[in-house]
Design a protein around this motif. Structure first.
Motif, PDB file in Angstrom:
ATOM      1  N   ASN A 103       0.839  -1.202   0.000  1.00 48.39           N
ATOM      2  CA  ASN A 103       0.000   0.000   0.000  1.00 48.39           C
ATOM      3  C   ASN A 103       0.873   1.250   0.000  1.00 48.39           C
ATOM      4  O   ASN A 103       2.082   1.177   0.225  1.00 48.39           O
ATOM      5  N   ILE A 104       0.220   2.390  -0.233  1.00 40.97           N
ATOM      6  CA  ILE A 104       0.988   3.643  -0.193  1.00 40.97           C
ATOM      7  C   ILE A 104       0.762   4.409   1.099  1.00 40.97           C
ATOM      8  O   ILE A 104       1.357   5.443   1.325  1.00 40.97           O
ATOM      9  N   MET A 105      -0.160   3.879   1.945  1.00 37.49           N
ATOM     10  CA  MET A 105      -0.454   4.580   3.198  1.00 37.49           C
ATOM     11  C   MET A 105       0.717   4.491   4.167  1.00 37.49           C
ATOM     12  O   MET A 105       1.154   5.475   4.735  1.00 37.49           O
ATOM     13  N   ARG A 106       1.164   3.251   4.334  1.00 38.01           N
ATOM     14  CA  ARG A 106       2.236   3.059   5.319  1.00 38.01           C
ATOM     15  C   ARG A 106       3.362   2.194   4.765  1.00 38.01           C
ATOM     16  O   ARG A 106       4.102   1.574   5.500  1.00 38.01           O
ATOM     17  N   GLY A 107       3.452   2.141   3.422  1.00 40.95           N
ATOM     18  CA  GLY A 107       4.499   1.313   2.817  1.00 40.95           C
ATOM     19  C   GLY A 107       5.455   2.191   2.021  1.00 40.95           C
ATOM     20  O   GLY A 107       5.104   3.282   1.597  1.00 40.95           O
ATOM     21  N   THR A 108       6.664   1.714   1.878  1.00 42.83           N
ATOM     22  CA  THR A 108       7.637   2.449   1.067  1.00 42.83           C
ATOM     23  C   THR A 108       7.965   1.609  -0.159  1.00 42.83           C
ATOM     24  O   THR A 108       8.254   0.421  -0.047  1.00 42.83           O
ATOM     25  N   SER A 109       7.903   2.255  -1.305  1.00 44.92           N
ATOM     26  CA  SER A 109       8.198   1.539  -2.546  1.00 44.92           C
ATOM     27  C   SER A 109       9.189   2.367  -3.359  1.00 44.92           C
ATOM     28  O   SER A 109       8.976   3.560  -3.584  1.00 44.92           O
ATOM     29  N   ILE A 110      10.268   1.739  -3.745  1.00 49.04           N
ATOM     30  CA  ILE A 110      11.271   2.427  -4.567  1.00 49.04           C
ATOM     31  C   ILE A 110      11.452   1.624  -5.850  1.00 49.04           C
ATOM     32  O   ILE A 110      11.783   0.435  -5.807  1.00 49.04           O
ATOM     33  N   LEU A 111      11.188   2.287  -6.977  1.00 45.80           N
ATOM     34  CA  LEU A 111      11.320   1.633  -8.283  1.00 45.80           C
ATOM     35  C   LEU A 111      12.205   2.492  -9.180  1.00 45.80           C
ATOM     36  O   LEU A 111      12.345   3.693  -8.975  1.00 45.80           O
ATOM     37  N   LEU A 112      12.745   1.835 -10.192  1.00 41.68           N
ATOM     38  CA  LEU A 112      13.502   2.579 -11.197  1.00 41.68           C
ATOM     39  C   LEU A 112      12.623   2.718 -12.431  1.00 41.68           C
ATOM     40  O   LEU A 112      12.010   1.751 -12.883  1.00 41.68           O
ATOM     41  N   GLU A 113      12.556   3.944 -12.948  1.00 33.43           N
ATOM     42  CA  GLU A 113      11.655   4.217 -14.065  1.00 33.43           C
ATOM     43  C   GLU A 113      11.959   3.349 -15.294  1.00 33.43           C
ATOM     44  O   GLU A 113      11.076   3.081 -16.105  1.00 33.43           O
ATOM     45  N   GLY A 114      13.180   2.912 -15.389  1.00 34.83           N
ATOM     46  CA  GLY A 114      13.550   2.096 -16.545  1.00 34.83           C
ATOM     47  C   GLY A 114      12.687   0.847 -16.660  1.00 34.83           C
ATOM     48  O   GLY A 114      12.377   0.384 -17.770  1.00 34.83           O
ATOM     49  N   TYR A 115      12.270   0.313 -15.530  1.00 33.37           N
ATOM     50  CA  TYR A 115      11.432  -0.892 -15.555  1.00 33.37           C
ATOM     51  C   TYR A 115      10.068  -0.630 -16.189  1.00 33.37           C
ATOM     52  O   TYR A 115       9.446  -1.529 -16.727  1.00 33.37           O
ATOM     53  N   ARG A 116       9.599   0.635 -16.064  1.00 32.61           N
ATOM     54  CA  ARG A 116       8.272   0.945 -16.633  1.00 32.61           C
ATOM     55  C   ARG A 116       8.272   0.656 -18.121  1.00 32.61           C
ATOM     56  O   ARG A 116       7.350   0.047 -18.671  1.00 32.61           O
ATOM     57  N   GLU A 117       9.396   1.056 -18.777  1.00 31.56           N
ATOM     58  CA  GLU A 117       9.467   0.831 -20.224  1.00 31.56           C
ATOM     59  C   GLU A 117       9.539  -0.666 -20.527  1.00 31.56           C
ATOM     60  O   GLU A 117       8.903  -1.154 -21.458  1.00 31.56           O
ATOM     61  N   GLU A 118      10.254  -1.401 -19.672  1.00 32.59           N
ATOM     62  CA  GLU A 118      10.349  -2.858 -19.895  1.00 32.59           C
ATOM     63  C   GLU A 118       8.985  -3.518 -19.686  1.00 32.59           C
ATOM     64  O   GLU A 118       8.586  -4.393 -20.450  1.00 32.59           O
ATOM     65  N   ILE A 119       8.315  -3.075 -18.633  1.00 32.71           N
ATOM     66  CA  ILE A 119       6.986  -3.647 -18.360  1.00 32.71           C
ATOM     67  C   ILE A 119       6.042  -3.370 -19.528  1.00 32.71           C
ATOM     68  O   ILE A 119       5.222  -4.211 -19.913  1.00 32.71           O
ATOM     69  N   CYS A 120       6.191  -2.178 -20.113  1.00 25.73           N
ATOM     70  CA  CYS A 120       5.297  -1.772 -21.200  1.00 25.73           C
ATOM     71  C   CYS A 120       5.543  -2.559 -22.488  1.00 25.73           C
ATOM     72  O   CYS A 120       4.805  -2.418 -23.469  1.00 25.73           O
ATOM     73  N   ASP A 121       6.550  -3.385 -22.447  1.00 24.58           N
ATOM     74  CA  ASP A 121       6.838  -4.197 -23.627  1.00 24.58           C
ATOM     75  C   ASP A 121       5.836  -5.357 -23.696  1.00 24.58           C
ATOM     76  O   ASP A 121       6.197  -6.536 -23.672  1.00 24.58           O
ATOM     77  N   ASP A 122       4.604  -5.000 -23.687  1.00 30.14           N
ATOM     78  CA  ASP A 122       3.500  -5.964 -23.748  1.00 30.14           C
ATOM     79  C   ASP A 122       2.392  -5.249 -24.512  1.00 30.14           C
ATOM     80  O   ASP A 122       1.888  -4.209 -24.063  1.00 30.14           O
ATOM     81  N   ALA A 123       2.019  -5.782 -25.647  1.00 29.92           N
ATOM     82  CA  ALA A 123       1.082  -5.085 -26.541  1.00 29.92           C
ATOM     83  C   ALA A 123      -0.280  -4.841 -25.892  1.00 29.92           C
ATOM     84  O   ALA A 123      -1.043  -3.980 -26.328  1.00 29.92           O
ATOM     85  N   ARG A 124      -0.578  -5.579 -24.850  1.00 28.14           N
ATOM     86  CA  ARG A 124      -1.898  -5.419 -24.213  1.00 28.14           C
ATOM     87  C   ARG A 124      -1.965  -4.170 -23.338  1.00 28.14           C
ATOM     88  O   ARG A 124      -3.027  -3.743 -22.933  1.00 28.14           O
ATOM     89  N   ILE A 125      -0.794  -3.593 -23.029  1.00 28.06           N
ATOM     90  CA  ILE A 125      -0.772  -2.390 -22.181  1.00 28.06           C
ATOM     91  C   ILE A 125      -0.927  -1.152 -23.060  1.00 28.06           C
ATOM     92  O   ILE A 125      -0.195  -0.970 -24.038  1.00 28.06           O
ATOM     93  N   ASP A 126      -1.900  -0.324 -22.684  1.00 24.34           N
ATOM     94  CA  ASP A 126      -2.170   0.885 -23.455  1.00 24.34           C
ATOM     95  C   ASP A 126      -1.269   2.030 -23.029  1.00 24.34           C
ATOM     96  O   ASP A 126      -0.691   2.729 -23.848  1.00 24.34           O
ATOM     97  N   SER A 127      -1.158   2.223 -21.684  1.00 27.29           N
ATOM     98  CA  SER A 127      -0.298   3.303 -21.185  1.00 27.29           C
ATOM     99  C   SER A 127       0.222   2.949 -19.802  1.00 27.29           C
ATOM    100  O   SER A 127      -0.361   2.111 -19.105  1.00 27.29           O
ATOM    101  N   ALA A 128       1.320   3.574 -19.435  1.00 25.41           N
ATOM    102  CA  ALA A 128       1.894   3.343 -18.103  1.00 25.41           C
ATOM    103  C   ALA A 128       2.459   4.664 -17.607  1.00 25.41           C
ATOM    104  O   ALA A 128       3.073   5.407 -18.374  1.00 25.41           O
ATOM    105  N   ALA A 129       2.203   4.961 -16.330  1.00 25.22           N
ATOM    106  CA  ALA A 129       2.686   6.227 -15.772  1.00 25.22           C
ATOM    107  C   ALA A 129       3.480   5.951 -14.510  1.00 25.22           C
ATOM    108  O   ALA A 129       3.182   5.004 -13.763  1.00 25.22           O
TER     109      ALA A 129
END
Lengths: 249, 366
Positions: free
Chosen positions: B62-88
């Motif tokens: 969750n975002i209420m009491r959890g900490t999440s650290i991601l690298l934006e580069g993964y967003r582009e890798e994740i988006c390498d799926d034709a079923r995904i329309d957009s990712a932010a």
């Protein structure tokens, strides 16, 4: 109610004793009392304070079960009934006229009278009519919307009487009904109780110190120490005395 | 009628009793309202963001009491799926905003203008266009006397307030929105994100896309549907505040029951002779019970009405002093509390009516 030539027993106590216990000691309030009260009769219980008059009334009215003996109302056992049945019987059969009036200050005069009718299962419309008639009969119909606290003692006692009349109680139980009243009001209540017995054919049981009641009573029961110490029948005595006087003349 | 007359025979006592119970009602409704307000404020951002899949760092729920650290580069890798329309990408962390007269912490949320992650609703002004702009929560703005066009500071930078948002008040803290680029610059980490929000072309593909992410990046991400993510955050809100609110609401209910029982017991004691007389003239037990329960329901009902009358002025007063306290009271709350008050009243009346049974008719004989 028509008067029959045969006497109808309204209340019968046979061998009734009542003991109260406190701190392991027994206090006898009534001891081996036999008492019968009839329709059309006024029974006067005389005796000093603590002689058992009020206890006898409460036992006869079904409030306090006797320790020994039996109590019957119109030939049927009073105690041992379902509590609901006993309450309904009391609401429909017994009228109470007490020194403390037994009125509810939070209710108007008319509501006080109508309440027992309601408990007796009378419908609202009939209860209103019977209440009005009963208040007229005792002459306080103009006070129907007043609260008991706004009225004189005599008027309050009339409310209690109107309540008993409204339910057309077969039995009237009165405990010191004249004690809080002045002489004139007291006389009026005494005459009324007598009328209830003679004209309305009710069974009237009165516990009182007031000797003015004596001439009106069909039976005077004297109580001492929880026992019946004597019984006299003033009206029969008067009739007897009248016959003797006539014979002598 | 008798019940009401008995109560009104002591008007001052009745008023004090009604006031005490009414304040309990106000307290309970206020607590419920705060809980609902926090819930709305906490979840509205997720609810209004039109993302089908939420991706966070592994083991973050969750975002209420959890900490999440991601690298934006993964967003582009994740988006390498034709079923995904957009990712932010969205970046969130706590920081302090300096206003003219005060400073306060906010949950600073960075997103790319025009992409997913924007404030749920703009109630005044407009959305972000540039890196030196900020959108503040409306309650925050009222509390710190900041309006559209004002300037606020973050770590020495000056930003212009271009809009005010609603549905972004967590009560203890509020959201504030800046561009993703600006927020990344604050930590001097250009590729940093807290979560990715994905939209799929066809909603039937949501499960497939989630399985694909798990398969391609095993153990690297926590992937949730929107509903799962909402539920996770709701659980966090509930875990944080519900026990406290339940405790306060329970205390309110107990106080209410005690006040009612006390006043009914006093009333029965005072009217002992009335009950004895009723018994003498043949009152059934159910009538006596109805008198006491009737009194209790009258007190409860009148106090509830008084509580509702007091509620809105009290809320307005609280809002004036602490605008960030978001108490949202719904019709369901009012109905629920009304039923609860009447239920407690009936139960208190029934309990108190047991005292009537102990009254002997012979008590009033001379």
């Amino acid at each position: 109610m028509t008067r029959s030539s045969k006497r109808i027993t309204a209340i019968r106590l046979r061998g009734v004793s009542k003991r109260y216990e406190s701190n392991g000691r027994a206090y006898p309030a009534l001891t081996d009392v036999d008492f019968e009260a009839y329709r059309g009769n006024l029974h006067l219980l005389l005796g000093p304070s603590g002689s058992g008059k009020t206890t006898l009334l409460t036992v006869a009215a079904g409030f306090v079960a006797p320790t020994a003996g039996s109590v019957e109302i119109f030939g049927e056992a009073l105690y041992g009934r379902d509590p609901g049945e006993l309450q309904l019987l009391r609401a429909a059969t017994i009228g109470f006229i007490f020194q403390s009036f037994l009125l509810i200050d939070g209710l108007s005069v008319a509501e006080n009278v109508a309440l027992q009718l309601r408990f007796a299962g009378v419908t609202n419309g009939a209860a209103r009519r019977r209440t009005r008639e009963a208040l007229e009969r005792v002459g306080i119909d103009g006070l129907a919307e007043k609260r008991p606290a706004e009225l004189s003692h005599g008027e309050r006692q009339r409310i209690a009487i109107a309540r008993a009349l409204a339910i057309d109680a077969d039995v009237l139980i009165a405990d010191e009904p004249t004690a809080s009243l002045d002489a004139e009001q007291g006389e009026s209540i005494i005459r009324f109780l007598h009328t209830c017995a003679t004209d309305l054919y009710k069974c009237v049981i009165v516990a009182s110190h007031d000797l003015r009641l004596r001439p009106y009573a069909d039976e005077v029961v004297t109580m001492v120490g929880g026992r019946i110490a004597g019984r006299v029948h003033p009206q029969e005595e008067r009739q007897h005395s009248g016959i003797v006087h006539a014979a002598v003349a | 009628m008798y019940a009401w007359r008995v109560l009104t025979a002591h008007p001052v006592r009745l008023l004090l009793t009604l006031s005490g119970i009414a304040l309990c009602v106000v307290l309970i409704l206020f607590i419920l309202g705060i809980y609902h307000g926090i819930k709305v404020g906490s979840l509205e951002y997720i609810r209004q963001t039109e993302g089908d899949i939420w991706v966070l760092q592994a083991n973050t729920t969750n975002i209420m009491r959890g900490t999440s650290i991601l690298l934006e580069g993964y967003r582009e890798e994740i988006c390498d799926d034709a079923r995904i329309d957009s990712a932010a990408s969205v970046l969130m962390f706590l920081t302090t905003i300096d206003c003219a007269e005060s400073s306060a912490s906010v949950l600073l949320t960075g997103y790319r203008p025009g992409a997913l992650g924007a404030p749920p609703r703009i109630v005044e002004g407009r959305e972000l266009r540039a890196d030196d702009e900020i959108v503040l929560d409306e309650a925050f703005a009222v509390k710190h006397d900041v309006g559209v066009g004002a300037r606020v500071g973050i770590r020495g930078d000056s930003l212009t307030v271009v809009g005010l948002s609603s549905g972004t008040n967590l009560s203890v803290m509020q959201y504030a929105f800046v561009t993703l680029a600006y927020e990344q610059s604050l930590v001097d980490f250009p590729g940093l994100a807290s979560l990715f929000v994905l939209q799929v072309r066809n909603r039937r593909d949501i499960a497939g896309v989630m399985r694909n992410i798990d398969a391609r990046f095993p153990g690297q991400f926590a992937v949730y549907t929107k509903q799962e993510f909402l539920d996770n955050n709701l659980r966090e809100v509930d875990a944080g505040v519900l026990p406290l609110f339940y405790a306060i609401a329970l205390i309110g209910a107990v106080v209410l029951a005690i006040i009612l029982s006390l006043i009914l017991s006093v009333s029965i004691l005072e009217r002992r002779s009335d009950f004895a007389v009723m018994k003498i003239i043949g009152s059934p037990v159910r009538y006596l019970r109805r008198v006491v329960v009737g009194q209790s329901l009258l007190i409860g009902g009148a106090a509830e009405a008084l509580g509702l009358l007091l509620l809105y002025p009290v809320l307005a007063g609280i809002q004036m002093v602490t605008p960030e306290v978001a108490a949202t009271i719904t019709t369901m709350h009012v109905i629920g509390i009304t039923l609860a008050v009447l239920g407690i009243s009936a139960a208190s009346g029934l309990l108190a009516s047991r005292r009537v049974r102990q009254i002997a008719p012979s008590e009033v004989f001379s």
